[in-house]
Design a protein around this motif. Structure first.
Motif, PDB file in Angstrom:
ATOM      1  N   VAL A 101     -15.802   0.398  -8.588  1.00 52.97           N
ATOM      2  CA  VAL A 101     -15.167  -0.616  -7.753  1.00 52.97           C
ATOM      3  C   VAL A 101     -13.651  -0.476  -7.810  1.00 52.97           C
ATOM      4  N   TYR A 102     -13.132  -0.181  -8.994  1.00 61.42           N
ATOM      5  CA  TYR A 102     -11.682  -0.010  -9.137  1.00 61.42           C
ATOM      6  C   TYR A 102     -11.184   1.136  -8.261  1.00 61.42           C
ATOM      7  N   SER A 103     -11.926   2.235  -8.217  1.00 61.07           N
ATOM      8  CA  SER A 103     -11.535   3.360  -7.369  1.00 61.07           C
ATOM      9  C   SER A 103     -11.495   2.949  -5.901  1.00 61.07           C
ATOM     10  N   LEU A 104     -12.480   2.181  -5.469  1.00 57.17           N
ATOM     11  CA  LEU A 104     -12.514   1.729  -4.073  1.00 57.17           C
ATOM     12  C   LEU A 104     -11.352   0.783  -3.772  1.00 57.17           C
ATOM     13  N   ILE A 105     -11.008  -0.054  -4.737  1.00 58.94           N
ATOM     14  CA  ILE A 105      -9.884  -0.971  -4.555  1.00 58.94           C
ATOM     15  C   ILE A 105      -8.582  -0.186  -4.409  1.00 58.94           C
ATOM     16  N   LEU A 106      -8.396   0.823  -5.266  1.00 60.01           N
ATOM     17  CA  LEU A 106      -7.193   1.649  -5.184  1.00 60.01           C
ATOM     18  C   LEU A 106      -7.105   2.362  -3.841  1.00 60.01           C
ATOM     19  N   ILE A 107      -8.226   2.894  -3.386  1.00 63.44           N
ATOM     20  CA  ILE A 107      -8.236   3.606  -2.110  1.00 63.44           C
ATOM     21  C   ILE A 107      -7.871   2.672  -0.967  1.00 63.44           C
ATOM     22  N   SER A 108      -8.416   1.461  -0.981  1.00 67.21           N
ATOM     23  CA  SER A 108      -8.134   0.512   0.103  1.00 67.21           C
ATOM     24  C   SER A 108      -6.664   0.101   0.104  1.00 67.21           C
ATOM     25  N   ALA A 109      -6.112  -0.167  -1.077  1.00 65.31           N
ATOM     26  CA  ALA A 109      -4.709  -0.581  -1.143  1.00 65.31           C
ATOM     27  C   ALA A 109      -3.781   0.562  -0.763  1.00 65.31           C
ATOM     28  N   THR A 110      -4.067   1.763  -1.248  1.00 66.61           N
ATOM     29  CA  THR A 110      -3.228   2.914  -0.932  1.00 66.61           C
ATOM     30  C   THR A 110      -3.303   3.247   0.551  1.00 66.61           C
ATOM     31  N   SER A 111      -4.479   3.084   1.137  1.00 63.09           N
ATOM     32  CA  SER A 111      -4.632   3.361   2.563  1.00 63.09           C
ATOM     33  C   SER A 111      -3.757   2.446   3.407  1.00 63.09           C
ATOM     34  N   VAL A 112      -3.570   1.223   2.952  1.00 61.14           N
ATOM     35  CA  VAL A 112      -2.692   0.296   3.679  1.00 61.14           C
ATOM     36  C   VAL A 112      -1.286   0.866   3.763  1.00 61.14           C
ATOM     37  N   VAL A 113      -0.769   1.361   2.635  1.00 55.27           N
ATOM     38  CA  VAL A 113       0.591   1.926   2.619  1.00 55.27           C
ATOM     39  C   VAL A 113       0.653   3.183   3.473  1.00 55.27           C
ATOM     40  N   ILE A 114      -0.363   4.046   3.341  1.00 56.40           N
ATOM     41  CA  ILE A 114      -0.382   5.302   4.083  1.00 56.40           C
ATOM     42  C   ILE A 114      -0.344   5.060   5.587  1.00 56.40           C
ATOM     43  N   ILE A 115      -1.056   4.036   6.052  1.00 58.54           N
ATOM     44  CA  ILE A 115      -1.153   3.770   7.488  1.00 58.54           C
ATOM     45  C   ILE A 115      -0.024   2.879   7.982  1.00 58.54           C
ATOM     46  N   VAL A 116       0.225   1.788   7.266  1.00 58.87           N
ATOM     47  CA  VAL A 116       1.140   0.757   7.772  1.00 58.87           C
ATOM     48  C   VAL A 116       2.590   1.206   7.741  1.00 58.87           C
ATOM     49  N   GLN A 117       3.021   1.829   6.642  1.00 61.85           N
ATOM     50  CA  GLN A 117       4.456   2.097   6.509  1.00 61.85           C
ATOM     51  C   GLN A 117       5.010   3.026   7.594  1.00 61.85           C
ATOM     52  N   PRO A 118       4.362   4.163   7.904  1.00 62.65           N
ATOM     53  CA  PRO A 118       4.910   4.978   9.000  1.00 62.65           C
ATOM     54  C   PRO A 118       4.878   4.270  10.351  1.00 62.65           C
TER      55      PRO A 118
END
Length: 413
Positions: free
Chosen positions: A258-275
């Protein structure tokens, strides 16, 4: 097309590589590969030193702390060196240092005393490479594309952080020598590849010349102690609570998967939203961006304190939104404080990040130990949320007083 417009005759593939538009792309690829190679190894070092080599955990902690100190605090002397020898030369030197560091790490498997110089060399290379790379990136991108270039760099770094453990995991336990040797070879190849990086455009050379003219003779204490570096320190201080203690919290209440999935979801937000939001973030005032992010941290940690899986996922996503805004805005603001000296700007930014991360680790450890002993570790996130709220309120008061003082001074002049 771009080369024809700049008046350069492109006769072969090498000339095309050296076109002005290639500089930001080369910097992005270089940063991605360097981060990928480093993160394939470094997160596993404490495990390797303690479990495979039998090093005492206290000694391991000391080595890791020393390496982090060099990595973050070394950004300032690294920036001074970059000002003297140039961006491309600094990146080549840094990659060579890291390659030697990983070779030393390979030797550590047989002679444990190589561990200290290996970690220090790897960290020193990072302290020199990252400010030089980001300076090269923003100079090549130009003023109007800096926000987008930095956001893309941040996204690629997050992508490398996601995939590097997946690549390294099969090797670190059974064949670490193959992993260390391969990473050393990659860094050697990258150092050679950096020798043919595109030359600076005339605008870049003018800014580099300005940096050399304004070499660091006296440390700019007034700038370093100003509001922007302070916000940078606080942002990392707040954010690193999640980085350092979310894994422990999730492992207590949920499964490691579950922790891995949480990290992936949070990191994906930065990867997509910031650019996607880079230009809008650039258009925000620094005060608005700071208050938005600190309040996002406040709300995100408060939601996480509810403890349920949905609450933890939602809280980390909210924190990721704040992260997307504040770290890009701080980068842009620090660059504005040091016109013509981007390497120094990023060196100071990294020093502030190190101070905030270290403070968060120290304070967070004490708080988490206390709330865990009480039997309700959810209180930890509530206490962190209160700290973020106090930080937002203090910043708002400081900005209001600064604005009032500016109006008074303006009225008197």
């Amino acid at each position: 097309m771009m080369m024809a417009e700049s008046g350069i005759q492109a006769s072969d593939s090498t000339n095309r590589l050296r076109g002005p538009g290639a500089a930001p792309i080369a910097a992005l690829v270089g940063a991605f590969m360097v981060n990928l190679g480093g993160l394939m190894v470094l997160p596993f070092i404490p495990f390797l030193l303690h479990h495979r080599l039998g090093m005492k955990i206290g000694t391991v902690g000391f080595l890791v702390a020393a390496a982090l100190l060099v990595q973050f605090a070394g950004g300032l002397p690294g920036a001074a060196l970059i000002d003297r020898i140039g961006l491309k030369q600094s990146m080549v030197l840094a990659l060579g240092i890291r390659a030697v560091g990983f070779l030393f790490l390979l030797a550590t498997l047989d002679w444990s005393w190589f561990a200290a110089p290996a970690l220090l060399l790897i960290s020193a290379g990072s302290a020199l490479y990252l400010p030089a790379n980001r300076a090269y990136l923003v100079l090549g991108a130009g003023q109007h594309r800096r926000a987008l270039a930095l956001s893309m760099s941040n996204s690629l770094l997050n992508v490398s952080a996601l995939i590097s453990p997946v690549i390294a995991a099969p090797f670190i336990g059974s064949h670490p020598e193959a992993l260390f040797g391969s990473v050393a070879a990659v860094f050697t190849g990258l150092a050679l590849a950096h020798l043919i990086l595109p030359d600076s455009s005339r605008e870049c050379r003018q800014e580099e010349s300005s940096a050399i003219t304004n070499r660091l003779t006296v440390f700019p204490w007034r700038t370093f102690l100003g509001i922007v570096p302070l916000v940078n320190i606080l942002a990392y201080y707040f954010y690193m609570f999640q980085q350092n203690y979310l894994g422990i919290f999730v492992a207590t209440h949920h499964s490691p998967k579950v922790y891995s999935l949480i990290l992936i979801s949070a990191t994906s937000v930065v990867i997509i939203v910031q650019p996607l939001a880079a230009n809008r973030i650039r258009a925000l005032s620094f005060s608005t961006a700071t208050l938005f992010s600190f309040l996002a941290f406040t709300i995100g940690f408060l939601v996480m304190s509810m403890g349920g899986l949905r609450a933890v996922v939602l809280g980390t996503v909210i924190v990721a939104l704040g992260e997307s805004v504040i770290f890009l805005r701080v980068d842009l603001e620090v660059l504005a404080l040091f016109p013509g000296r981007p390497a120094m700007a990023f060196g100071i930014q990294r020093l502030g990040a190190g101070i905030g991360a270290a403070a968060s680790s120290a304070v967070g450890g004490q708080i988490y130990a206390r709330v865990s002993a009480s039997g309700d570790d959810k209180i930890f996130w509530m206490q962190v949320s209160v700290q973020c709220l106090v930080g937002a309120a203090a910043f708002a008061i400081l900005m209001r007083r600064s604005s009032k003082a500016a109006r008074i001074n303006g009225g008197c002049s």
